[in-house]
Write an enzyme that holds these catalytic residues in place. Structure first.
Site, mmCIF file in Angstrom:
data_model
loop_
_atom_site.group_PDB
_atom_site.id
_atom_site.type_symbol
_atom_site.label_atom_id
_atom_site.label_comp_id
_atom_site.label_asym_id
_atom_site.label_seq_id
_atom_site.Cartn_x
_atom_site.Cartn_y
_atom_site.Cartn_z
ATOM 1 N N SER A 9 66.969 36.270 46.636
ATOM 2 C CA SER A 9 65.601 36.517 46.175
ATOM 3 C C SER A 9 64.655 36.778 47.349
ATOM 4 O O SER A 9 64.723 36.113 48.383
ATOM 5 C CB SER A 9 65.092 35.319 45.375
ATOM 6 O OG SER A 9 63.733 35.483 45.060
ATOM 7 N N SER A 14 61.402 36.530 46.724
ATOM 8 C CA SER A 14 60.150 35.965 46.219
ATOM 9 C C SER A 14 59.489 34.987 47.191
ATOM 10 O O SER A 14 58.266 35.003 47.356
ATOM 11 C CB SER A 14 60.389 35.275 44.870
ATOM 12 O OG SER A 14 60.688 36.230 43.884
ATOM 13 N N LYS A 57 63.708 34.093 31.456
ATOM 14 C CA LYS A 57 62.389 34.604 31.082
ATOM 15 C C LYS A 57 62.056 34.381 29.604
ATOM 16 O O LYS A 57 60.884 34.297 29.242
ATOM 17 C CB LYS A 57 62.276 36.088 31.434
ATOM 18 C CG LYS A 57 62.212 36.355 32.941
ATOM 19 C CD LYS A 57 61.958 37.830 33.227
ATOM 20 C CE LYS A 57 61.801 38.095 34.707
ATOM 21 N NZ LYS A 57 61.442 39.499 34.977
ATOM 22 N N ASN A 82 57.291 35.705 32.897
ATOM 23 C CA ASN A 82 57.727 35.594 34.296
ATOM 24 C C ASN A 82 56.761 34.785 35.150
ATOM 25 O O ASN A 82 57.019 34.540 36.316
ATOM 26 C CB ASN A 82 57.937 36.985 34.909
ATOM 27 C CG ASN A 82 56.644 37.633 35.379
ATOM 28 O OD1 ASN A 82 55.578 37.410 34.807
ATOM 29 N ND2 ASN A 82 56.727 38.449 36.413
ATOM 30 N N GLY A 97 69.846 51.046 30.496
ATOM 31 C CA GLY A 97 69.949 49.599 30.402
ATOM 32 C C GLY A 97 69.241 49.055 29.181
ATOM 33 O O GLY A 97 68.445 49.752 28.541
ATOM 34 N N GLY A 125 68.376 45.339 29.108
ATOM 35 C CA GLY A 125 67.999 43.953 29.392
ATOM 36 C C GLY A 125 66.497 43.765 29.471
ATOM 37 O O GLY A 125 65.711 44.539 28.916
ATOM 38 N N GLY A 128 62.530 49.477 43.472
ATOM 39 C CA GLY A 128 61.803 48.425 42.775
ATOM 40 C C GLY A 128 61.012 47.488 43.662
ATOM 41 O O GLY A 128 60.427 46.522 43.162
#
Length: 411
Positions: A14, A16, A56, A77, A116, A118, A216
């Site tokens: 991650s 983040s 989530k 989120n 996708g 998801g 992204g």
């Protein structure tokens, strides 16, 4: 313990923590099993926290209020503890919207394919609806629209990849061939490791301008900025997004040195690596380790074809790493797959040294001045073609290394 953090199942890769702490506050990564999520949420240990896959939706029943942003997408989120009340938001759509705007991706009145099914698909679908796409086609492996009948939608104008296909460590996978899409105007790939997926490398060849496509990373940083605004109840300057994106790209980006044998790639690469605090990798040394013998011995016993096969194996292996300075062999550019691999995370720097300064000692294909000249003549167009930056390598290694550092900064 920090006041803010992220919960998820596996957070080893991650970004983040890096992103949020660049915004000026401590931030924890908290890995949880599914059965631990409820007790974590209800404990109210954090003033605010973010949620990533696969939780989530799992967190939603344990919250007191679900904001309209989360209801729209069907997942949460971002959670804030406001006077003991847990409120769930979703900032993903705002992050994706920001990324689209910065890349010049326009979906209004366009036919859009979303790959996708998801959680990120839900975000992309909601954004496309919000921005009034003319048609939204969901493509999945087993859906009505799938990869076996994709030809029905080769007229799509925008492609959004929300799958993990092409993500580290399976960097070399890709779901579509962009050559099939004759009306394509924009591509968004939610993946940010590698920095350029195989899908985005195709975009670089297909699009004449360096716009209309992106990975992204900006979405990730932008959604974090919006989460930060919720945490603190005020708005940070939008400039912080580009600043953090630039810093992460600089940290994760590889510097790939290409050029003729004896152009100084290894000695200069070590200096550049030290200056940037990056690990140095020499692909020739990796080849020697893999083969168990010297490069002249490989040529002598197995031939050039065998050498090129080992060279490709090494190129594909080192290319998926990040934050390195990579010195390559002179012939790495002979195989486009090598370059495509190295450009996933790398910027290619061509060290161009005058012919009279090149030597061929210990090099099977450049053992004489005539051989060096022939080699240079046959390769120079490829060095120039694949170079993102070109630096003359006639002066001292320290001076050339400094030139590289300055050009990388400008680039």
């Amino acid at each position: 313990m920090a006041l803010y953090g992220l919960i998820g199942e596996k957070l080893g890769h991650s970004f983040s923590k890096i992103i949020h702490e660049k915004m000026g506050y401590s931030y924890d990564l908290v890995e949880l099993k599914k059965e631990e999520v409820e007790s974590f949420v209800k404990s109210k240990k954090y003033k605010g926290f973010n949620v990533t896959i696969p939780y989530k939706q799992v967190v939603m029943p344990f919250l007191d209020v679900i904001d309209e942003s989360a209801k729209l997408i069907g997942s949460v989120n971002t959670v804030i503890n406001k006077d003991g009340k847990l409120i769930g938001y979703n900032t993903d759509i705002f992050g994706m919207e920001y990324a689209f705007k910065q890349a010049g991706i326009v979906v209004e009145n366009k036919k859009v394919i979303i790959l996708g099914s998801g959680g990120t698909y839900a975000t992309a679908y909601a954004l496309c609806k919000k921005q009034k796409a003319k048609q939204i086609i969901n493509v999945s492996r087993s859906g009505e629209n799938n990869y076996s009948n994709l030809d029905k939608h080769f007229d799509a104008q925008v492609i959004i990849n929300t799958t993990p296909v092409g993500m580290y460590p399976n960097n070399y996978n890709c779901l579509v061939n962009l050559k099939d899409f004759t009306k394509l105007e924009g591509v968004f790939d939610a993946i940010y490791n590698p920095l350029k997926t195989q899908l985005l490398l195709q975009c670089e060849e297909k699009f004449t301008a360096k716009s209309g496509y992106c990975n992204g990373l900006k979405m990730l940083v932008a959604q974090a900025k919006y989460a930060r605004d919720i945490f603190f109840g005020n708005q940070a300057d939008f400039n912080i997004i580009e600043k953090i994106v630039s810093e992460i790209e600089s940290d994760k980006q590889n510097i790939v040195l290409i050029g003729m044998p004896a152009s100084g790639k290894s000695s200069i690469g070590k200096i550049v690596a030290s200056a940037l605090n990056k690990e140095f990798i020499d692909t020739d040394q990796k080849i020697i380790e893999k083969a168990g013998c010297s490069i002249p011995e490989i040529f002598d016993k197995q031939g050039e074809k065998a050498f090129r096969q080992i060279e490709k194996q090494v190129a594909l292996e080192v290319a998926i790493t990040q934050g390195k300075v990579i010195a390559t062999g002179g012939g790495i550019i002979l195989d486009k797959e090598n370059i495509d691999a190295l450009k996933q995370n790398g910027i290619c720097v061509f060290l161009d040294r005058d012919i009279e300064l090149l030597t061929g000692e210990g090099r099977p294909l450049s053992s004489s001045k005539e051989a060096i000249q022939n080699l240079y003549d046959s390769r120079i167009h490829l060095y120039n073609k694949y170079a993102d930056i070109k630096v003359m390598s006639n002066e001292s290694v320290d001076k050339v290394a400094q030139d590289i550092l300055e050009k990388i900064k400008l680039n």
